[in-house]
Design an enzyme around this catalytic site. Structure first.
Site, PDB file in Angstrom:
ATOM      1  N   ASP A  20       0.856  -1.188   0.000  1.00  0.00           N
ATOM      2  CA  ASP A  20       0.000   0.000   0.000  1.00  0.00           C
ATOM      3  C   ASP A  20       0.893   1.239   0.000  1.00  0.00           C
ATOM      4  O   ASP A  20       1.896   1.265   0.706  1.00  0.00           O
ATOM      5  CB  ASP A  20      -0.884  -0.042   1.256  1.00  0.00           C
ATOM      6  CG  ASP A  20      -1.807   1.146   1.361  1.00  0.00           C
ATOM      7  OD1 ASP A  20      -2.046   1.801   0.319  1.00  0.00           O
ATOM      8  OD2 ASP A  20      -2.297   1.431   2.471  1.00  0.00           O
ATOM      9  N   ASP A  24      -4.481   3.488   2.782  1.00  0.00           N
ATOM     10  CA  ASP A  24      -5.888   3.069   2.877  1.00  0.00           C
ATOM     11  C   ASP A  24      -6.026   1.581   3.209  1.00  0.00           C
ATOM     12  O   ASP A  24      -7.135   1.046   3.231  1.00  0.00           O
ATOM     13  CB  ASP A  24      -6.668   3.431   1.597  1.00  0.00           C
ATOM     14  CG  ASP A  24      -6.197   2.637   0.382  1.00  0.00           C
ATOM     15  OD1 ASP A  24      -5.225   1.855   0.506  1.00  0.00           O
ATOM     16  OD2 ASP A  24      -6.803   2.797  -0.695  1.00  0.00           O
ATOM     17  N   ASP A  28      -1.593  -1.065  -3.905  1.00  0.00           N
ATOM     18  CA  ASP A  28      -1.888  -0.282  -5.108  1.00  0.00           C
ATOM     19  C   ASP A  28      -0.707  -0.308  -6.079  1.00  0.00           C
ATOM     20  O   ASP A  28       0.332  -0.906  -5.796  1.00  0.00           O
ATOM     21  CB  ASP A  28      -2.275   1.162  -4.720  1.00  0.00           C
ATOM     22  CG  ASP A  28      -1.302   1.752  -3.714  1.00  0.00           C
ATOM     23  OD1 ASP A  28      -0.089   1.571  -3.909  1.00  0.00           O
ATOM     24  OD2 ASP A  28      -1.758   2.368  -2.717  1.00  0.00           O
ATOM     25  N   ASP A  97      -4.341  -9.497 -15.910  1.00  0.00           N
ATOM     26  CA  ASP A  97      -5.346 -10.546 -15.778  1.00  0.00           C
ATOM     27  C   ASP A  97      -6.521 -10.132 -16.657  1.00  0.00           C
ATOM     28  O   ASP A  97      -7.101  -9.058 -16.463  1.00  0.00           O
ATOM     29  CB  ASP A  97      -5.762 -10.613 -14.295  1.00  0.00           C
ATOM     30  CG  ASP A  97      -6.225 -11.981 -13.862  1.00  0.00           C
ATOM     31  OD1 ASP A  97      -7.014 -12.579 -14.604  1.00  0.00           O
ATOM     32  OD2 ASP A  97      -5.827 -12.427 -12.776  1.00  0.00           O
ATOM     33  N   ASP A 199      -8.655 -15.398 -17.225  1.00  0.00           N
ATOM     34  CA  ASP A 199      -9.515 -15.955 -16.188  1.00  0.00           C
ATOM     35  C   ASP A 199     -10.493 -16.981 -16.772  1.00  0.00           C
ATOM     36  O   ASP A 199     -11.093 -16.745 -17.828  1.00  0.00           O
ATOM     37  CB  ASP A 199     -10.302 -14.794 -15.555  1.00  0.00           C
ATOM     38  CG  ASP A 199     -11.019 -15.196 -14.277  1.00  0.00           C
ATOM     39  OD1 ASP A 199     -10.342 -15.591 -13.321  1.00  0.00           O
ATOM     40  OD2 ASP A 199     -12.274 -15.105 -14.255  1.00  0.00           O
ATOM     41  N   GLU A 262      -6.232 -19.813 -17.492  1.00  0.00           N
ATOM     42  CA  GLU A 262      -6.649 -20.489 -16.253  1.00  0.00           C
ATOM     43  C   GLU A 262      -7.656 -21.569 -16.627  1.00  0.00           C
ATOM     44  O   GLU A 262      -8.747 -21.266 -17.114  1.00  0.00           O
ATOM     45  CB  GLU A 262      -7.294 -19.507 -15.271  1.00  0.00           C
ATOM     46  CG  GLU A 262      -7.572 -20.199 -13.939  1.00  0.00           C
ATOM     47  CD  GLU A 262      -8.726 -19.615 -13.133  1.00  0.00           C
ATOM     48  OE1 GLU A 262      -8.802 -19.903 -11.927  1.00  0.00           O
ATOM     49  OE2 GLU A 262      -9.575 -18.891 -13.698  1.00  0.00           O
ATOM     50  N   HIS A 323      -4.210 -17.285  -5.673  1.00  0.00           N
ATOM     51  CA  HIS A 323      -5.089 -16.542  -4.770  1.00  0.00           C
ATOM     52  C   HIS A 323      -6.409 -17.265  -4.494  1.00  0.00           C
ATOM     53  O   HIS A 323      -7.266 -16.720  -3.800  1.00  0.00           O
ATOM     54  CB  HIS A 323      -5.365 -15.161  -5.385  1.00  0.00           C
ATOM     55  CG  HIS A 323      -6.073 -15.265  -6.701  1.00  0.00           C
ATOM     56  ND1 HIS A 323      -5.479 -15.821  -7.832  1.00  0.00           N
ATOM     57  CD2 HIS A 323      -7.324 -14.935  -7.079  1.00  0.00           C
ATOM     58  CE1 HIS A 323      -6.336 -15.808  -8.819  1.00  0.00           C
ATOM     59  NE2 HIS A 323      -7.466 -15.275  -8.390  1.00  0.00           N
ATOM     60  N   ASP A 324      -6.587 -18.442  -5.071  1.00  0.00           N
ATOM     61  CA  ASP A 324      -7.822 -19.204  -4.860  1.00  0.00           C
ATOM     62  C   ASP A 324      -7.613 -20.467  -4.035  1.00  0.00           C
ATOM     63  O   ASP A 324      -8.596 -21.096  -3.634  1.00  0.00           O
ATOM     64  CB  ASP A 324      -8.416 -19.635  -6.211  1.00  0.00           C
ATOM     65  CG  ASP A 324      -8.870 -18.456  -7.059  1.00  0.00           C
ATOM     66  OD1 ASP A 324      -9.323 -17.444  -6.488  1.00  0.00           O
ATOM     67  OD2 ASP A 324      -8.763 -18.545  -8.296  1.00  0.00           O
TER      68      ASP A 324
HETATM   69  C1  NOJ Z   1     -11.007 -17.382 -11.155  1.00  0.00           C
HETATM   70  C2  NOJ Z   1     -10.315 -16.396 -10.282  1.00  0.00           C
HETATM   71  O1  NOJ Z   1      -9.012 -16.846 -10.046  1.00  0.00           O
HETATM   72  C3  NOJ Z   1     -11.130 -16.264  -9.032  1.00  0.00           C
HETATM   73  O2  NOJ Z   1     -10.459 -15.528  -8.036  1.00  0.00           O
HETATM   74  C4  NOJ Z   1     -12.444 -15.630  -9.397  1.00  0.00           C
HETATM   75  O3  NOJ Z   1     -13.274 -15.591  -8.256  1.00  0.00           O
HETATM   76  C5  NOJ Z   1     -13.145 -16.423 -10.494  1.00  0.00           C
HETATM   77  N1  NOJ Z   1     -12.265 -16.804 -11.548  1.00  0.00           N
HETATM   78  C6  NOJ Z   1     -14.219 -15.601 -11.117  1.00  0.00           C
HETATM   79  O4  NOJ Z   1     -13.632 -14.615 -11.928  1.00  0.00           O
END
Ligand code: NOJ
Length: 549
Positions: A20, A24, A28, A97, A199, A262, A323-324
């Site tokens: 950051d 905030d 960023d 992305d 994505d 992805e 990140h998932d």
């Molecule tokens: C895959 C992304 O990696 C995820 O974070 C997102 O929630 C879903 N696609 C929907 O875009």
């Protein structure tokens, strides 16, 4: 000449959590720019930044309201241009992305689409009449739970959303939508971005007649509601490959750019995304290691199966986290996270490293009142939430790990005062130092990035393989367990010379790969070898990984 991305290490930045710059509590673009020298020190070649476009943030940027802008929380287009120029000045590539499957419901296109059945952009989204009983058109389920169809009172139809209802799916069968989205790619390519992570590429086309998906016989409660059905008709349709090829053509028209798709599919179906004779994406993301049990035989099978399935000329790639999905340090523990780093950075192909994994951040328990992720909010308590893997990077021992002067949007990992970049950078035995040394060694010994891969041994917690590029032949031996193990060294290893090991502290120092010399300082224990007939044995300590030449 190989394209740059074949030998590259990609680093994923989750922008909300990297750095950051304005207090905030949200990372960023200026923050990322400030940390570029860090990425150079680590040795990576390219950064991929998760979405930074204007967004209501219902799904933290994966709900895009303007594909050609920057969300004010992250900065401005001028900040983006400055970041890109600063990255290029340092020899770093920058990937964005691209979120083509769906937009935000706040996108002006959707405002038009939902305004009337005759709207110019009605067909840019997926609208259907109700089933005869008035319910949704079919049984498709959102990946975030609940029906994938949202009723719209104003126009008396349902629209389809594979994710949140705030993320209506775009209709890629509509040629005007397709042109508009290709213009988006062109916009960023012309600005100079070096490629895209795309994505949910495999979601982009649905079967034209929208039949019900079959029930999943293996569904068990606790799996996430989306798994009630198999996504047979809602994903992975043949026409998606034409779209991938169109995007690829555009990328190729702009010189050496890279597209990473992805795609969560079994290996055989994943391979189709290279396209026949490779007109598809350059790298269909290979998530095999993310879901793999940490078992030497299983890992060896997965690697061999993936290698064997690649189409001629198809370039491999590897991922341990994103990140998932749960972080690698949480999945396999701190000691094995070091072994995992060797694995990721010594398999053939392009690795993608998730920010924070290089300092061993684990999943962070998020107090109930701080949960942000819609996935967790919709199906709570079954481990699907993604906040735990999206927490801020810790740079030093100052307040909030140096991430922000404000209140961080998610809490940092509790051990951040010790587990932070400054501390690990000063410690030659840290995971960070190991990761930096691995990346440097890859650069010095191309056998590790582009050389052939061959299995050597997989049993009893040991996973061993070789990498070879011309005369350069290396052995990677990993002990995935907590007991000492031994491995018969293959005959081609002459006088074994350890280049790098997880056991830095015990062995008195990894040779700095770039400094040359000193490579014998490390001494894994070898037995035998005096007599020519005798097998030479490498003894691997618990949780030890080594690279031998
Ligand atoms: C895959 C992304 O990696 C995820 O974070 C997102 O929630 C879903 N696609 C929907 O875009």
């Amino acid at each position: 000449m190989r394209p740059w991305w074949e030998s590259a290490v990609v680093y994923q930045v989750y922008p909300r959590s990297f750095q950051d710059s304005d207090g905030d509590g949200i990372g960023d673009l200026k923050g990322i720019t400030r940390r570029l020298d860090y990425l150079v020190d680590l040795g990576i070649d390219a950064l991929w930044i998760s979405p930074i476009y204007p967004s209501p943030m219902a799904d933290f940027g994966y709900d895009v309201a303007d594909y050609c802008g920057i969300d004010p929380r992250f900065g401005t287009l001028a900040d983006f241009d400055a970041l890109l120029a600063a990255a290029h000045a340092r020899g770093l590539k920058l990937l964005l992305d691209f979120v083509p499957n769906h937009s935000s419901d706040a996108h002006p296109w959707f405002a038009d689409s939902r305004s009337s059945r005759d709207a110019a952009k009605r067909d840019w989204y997926i609208w259907r009449d109700p089933a005869p009983d008035g319910g949704p058109p079919n049984n498709w389920i959102s990946d975030f739970g609940g029906p994938a169809w949202q009723w719209d009172d104003a126009t008396g139809q349902y629209y389809y959303h594979a994710f949140l209802k705030e993320q209506p799916d775009l209709n890629w069968r509509n040629p005007d939508l397709r042109t508009a989205m290709m213009d988006v790619l062109r916009f960023w390519f012309d600005r100079g971005v070096d490629g895209f992570r795309i994505d949910v590429l495999w979601h982009m086309i649905k079967r034209a007649d929208f039949p019900d998906n079959p029930a999943n016989p293996d569904y068990r409660p606790g799996m996430g509601e989306m798994h009630r059905v198999l996504q047979l008709h809602s994903t992975d349709q043949p026409e998606v490959h034409d779209i991938a090829a169109e995007m690829r053509g555009l990328a190729d028209d702009h010189g050496e750019r890279v597209l990473i798709g992805e795609i969560y599919l079994p290996i055989d179906r994943l391979m189709h995304y290279y396209g026949r004779d490779l007109p598809g994406v350059h790298l269909p993301f290979n998530f095999e290691l993310i879901d793999a049990p940490w078992d030497s035989r299983r890992l060896a099978e997965i690697i061999a199966e993936y290698e064997a399935a690649l189409p001629p000329g198809g370039w491999p790639n590897w991922v341990l986290g994103n990140h998932d999905r749960p972080r690698i340090a949480a999945r396999v523990g701190e000691a094995q996270a070091r072994v995992a780093a060797i694995l990721l950075l010594t398999l053939r192909g392009t690795p993608t490293l998730y920010y924070g994994d290089e300092i061993g951040i684990a999943d962070v328990a998020i107090p109930a009142d701080r949960v942000q992720d819609p996935r967790e909010l919709r199906e709570p308590g079954i481990g699907l939430g993604r906040d735990p893997v999206r927490t801020p990077m810790a740079w030093d021992a100052s307040a909030n790990g140096g991430f922000t002067t404000g209140e961080p949007w998610l809490p940092l990992h509790p051990d951040w005062p010790a587990r932070n970049l400054a501390a690990e950078r000063d410690d030659p035995a840290s995971l960070w130092s190991l990761t930096r040394d691995l990346i440097a060694l890859r650069r010095k010994r191309p056998a590790l990035s582009v050389g052939a891969w061959r299995p050597v041994h997989a049993d009893d917690d040991i996973l061993a393989y070789e990498r070879q590029d011309g005369e350069d032949r290396l052995l990677i031996a990993l002990n995935l367990g907590t007991e000492e193990r031994s491995l018969c060294l293959p005959g081609w290893i002459g006088d074994p010379s350890p280049l790098l090991s997880t056991r830095h502290s015990r062995e008195g120092g990894n040779p700095a790969p770039s400094s040359g010399g000193g490579e014998k300082k490390l001494a894994p224990r070898f037995r035998g070898g005096d007599n020519e007939m005798e097998q030479r044995i490498l003894a691997l300590a618990p949780n030890e990984g080594v690279i031998l030449a």
